[in-house]
Design an enzyme around this catalytic site. Structure first.
Site, short mmCIF file in Angstrom:
data_model
loop_
_atom_site.label_atom_id
_atom_site.label_comp_id
_atom_site.label_asym_id
_atom_site.label_seq_id
_atom_site.Cartn_x
_atom_site.Cartn_y
_atom_site.Cartn_z
N HIS A 146 45.70 -2.64 -17.65
CA HIS A 146 46.61 -3.78 -17.52
C HIS A 146 45.97 -5.08 -17.99
CE1 HIS A 146 48.05 -0.91 -14.33
NE2 HIS A 146 49.14 -1.10 -15.05
N SER A 180 54.51 -1.07 -16.86
CA SER A 180 53.80 -1.95 -15.93
C SER A 180 53.30 -3.26 -16.51
CB SER A 180 52.63 -1.20 -15.28
OG SER A 180 51.74 -0.71 -16.27
N ASP A 239 40.62 -2.23 -14.70
CA ASP A 239 41.15 -0.88 -14.85
C ASP A 239 41.29 -0.45 -16.32
OD1 ASP A 239 43.35 -2.33 -15.72
OD2 ASP A 239 44.63 -1.78 -14.02
#
Length: 278
Positions: A244, A44, A241
């Site tokens: 990321h 990601s 979070d």
């Protein structure tokens, strides 16, 4: 209002200059030898989860991305489509740095990263249920399609979060070594640069032994494998979070990838390129 009107008009003029008239229209590419292709692979943080801003929507006349349906389009974030939350990634800022350095080339980005994918899914035939895809097979297929129009110049890799557990971390180094060899063999590019980005160093998510082992594997591979390099994540920051990178850090990360690539591609002429910190 005047600034907004100028931005809209400029964007429209760019689209017109590309000969684009809707989603299915074609773009005019440069000659094959001057169309430099880069595969964006991993999970990601390569796909990008940064919040898209106006600057990320700006069109560069010589930077393109391969769409999900295999067509070239102007590269604007999000470039990836692995998940609905795809956003700003390192790909575009990487491409801008290269395009601005060499006015004679165009850049083609081939997005193939899959959020949450462990390195074990980056093998022939393996399926990743989070993205309902075959990460390795799809990357090879898309890259081979892109290579009809241009020349593969590098592979940008950012992955390892999903392997930061006791069992996978121990196997990560050898799996990455095999993956690099397999990419080069299947794409008929034995010395294509392979650039590894360091995992995020976030205060809210301190590294455990497994994360440290994955990091050591990345550093070792960059030292031991020919035409491989390591890009530091020192000083980069995260979203709330703690997983990321935020958008500005992803833009910076892309520029770091560019410096690492130029250091390999132009070792005698890039005196100002910063050597990746190991």
């Amino acid at each position: 209002m005047k600034s907004l009107r100028f931005t809209v008009i400029t964007s429209l003029l760019h689209y017109m200059s590309f000969g684009i008239a809707g989603e299915n229209a074609q773009v005019r590419l440069s000659s094959k030898e001057n169309f430099h292709l880069f595969l964006l692979a991993g999970q990601s943080n390569m796909a990008g989860r940064g919040i898209v801003a106006e600057e990320d929507k700006e069109i560069h006349p010589r930077i393109f991305a391969l769409s999900k349906d295999g067509k070239w389009k102007p590269a604007v974030d999000p470039i990836h489509y692995d998940k609905g939350e795809a956003g700003v990634g390192p790909g575009k800022s990487f491409a801008v740095a290269l395009a601005e350095r060499n006015k004679d080339i165009s850049i083609g980005l081939v997005p193939a990263a899959c959020g949450g994918s462990p390195i074990s899914t980056w093998e022939p035939g393996k399926y990743h249920d989070q993205t309902r895809s075959h990460p390795y097979d799809d990357a090879i297929k898309r890259m081979q399609h892109a290579m009809q129009d241009g020349v593969l110049k590098g592979i940008l890799w950012h992955q390892g979060e999903a392997d930061s557990n006791p069992q996978s971390a121990k196997e990560h180094k050898e799996k990455l070594r095999v993956l690099i060899d397999r990419f080069r063999e299947d794409l008929n590019a034995p010395s294509v640069p392979f650039i590894i980005g360091q995992l995020g160093q976030f205060p809210g998510c301190p590294w455990d032994a497994s994360r440290k082992l994955v990091n050591e594997a990345h550093i070792s591979i960059a030292r031991e494998v020919a035409c491989a390099s390591f890009v530091s994540s020192d000083g980069l920051t995260c979203k709330k979070d703690n997983i990321h990178f935020d958008a500005e850090s992803l833009r910076d990360l892309g520029r770091r990838y560019a410096r690492a690539y130029l250091k390999m591609a132009e070792p005698d002429t890039v005196a100002d390129a910063k050597k990746p910190r190991l």
